[in-house]
Design a protein around this motif. Sequence first.
Motif: not given
Length: 319
Positions: A69-70, A73-75
């Motif tokens: 998830q980390r 969900t990063s850009t």
Amino acid sequence: MEESDDFDSIFGTKLDLAYNHQVIEQIHHHRRALENELFFDRLLKAVGVDQASKLYPPRSNQDLRNLYQRIVTSTSPDHHKQSLVYYILKDLPSQTQSSVDYAKNCYIPNKYQVFIDGIWYLDRLVLERALDYLTDPCLVPTFPEDILYTLCRHAPKDDPSLPLSYYHTVSPIISSTRVLDTLFNTMCSASITEAFFFSRSHGELIHQHLFELLVCFVHANSEGDIRASRAVELLGLPLDEKEEAWLEEYLVKREGNKLAGAKDTIMMRRIAMGRLLEAIEFSENLSGRTVDGVSWTTLRGGLQQGSKPQAVIKSAIPG
């Protein structure tokens, strides 16, 4: 990332899916060997995921989900995030869809697959396999100094070919003194003469620093016949006036004077250069062991009588 990239579609729905204890311990072991930072840690940081060492390796299914998830969900661009998922799938080859199938389904560019394959092997210190990927012509060098440093540090001491192959293939720009010194010591182990000429390719300050490293390497990192051979190679180098002065200053007046054989090197260099009066004067400070019936006292007597003890010089090189 696409909906098809959700965790369950990639890793499956088994709630007990997780890294096994042995894999976790191996990853921690390799992280320690790599000075507490894996290349995967660097990649996580590059996409904005902090505290990599706490997230990877995940110890449970929930930890694995949190790591995923980390990442997603990063850009960062999708292919960067997908490349990290590809790395994780390589850790779990028999429990999920294969990393190769995932790369095909996501259309991860080939150069990203090649790079991640290389980094994955490098993190496990499988250096030959890592080098096969990391020197691929399709790659734009990423972390080249760190990769070079790792190869120099972990390649077999008697085989510097791996780091030197990477250096000559990739030609990285080296800005770190730590990396330059480590590379230079690796070069010295391969060839004193080639390392000497490499030192000359730098400005005067770095040139002197590397030259002194070379002299130190010959005296402090060699034993027996290897040391004798490297000493002969050092003595035969075509030093210019500055390098001649650096050699004398380092081995007589500075920290090099504590190295084993430092005075012997100065004595033999003066003889080799025909500076016999200086050699005779300097030899007053020498005693040392007798080799094949010859000592510095014997050699000094021969010099004073005008003999030409070239053969004696070689036999007197400390082994």
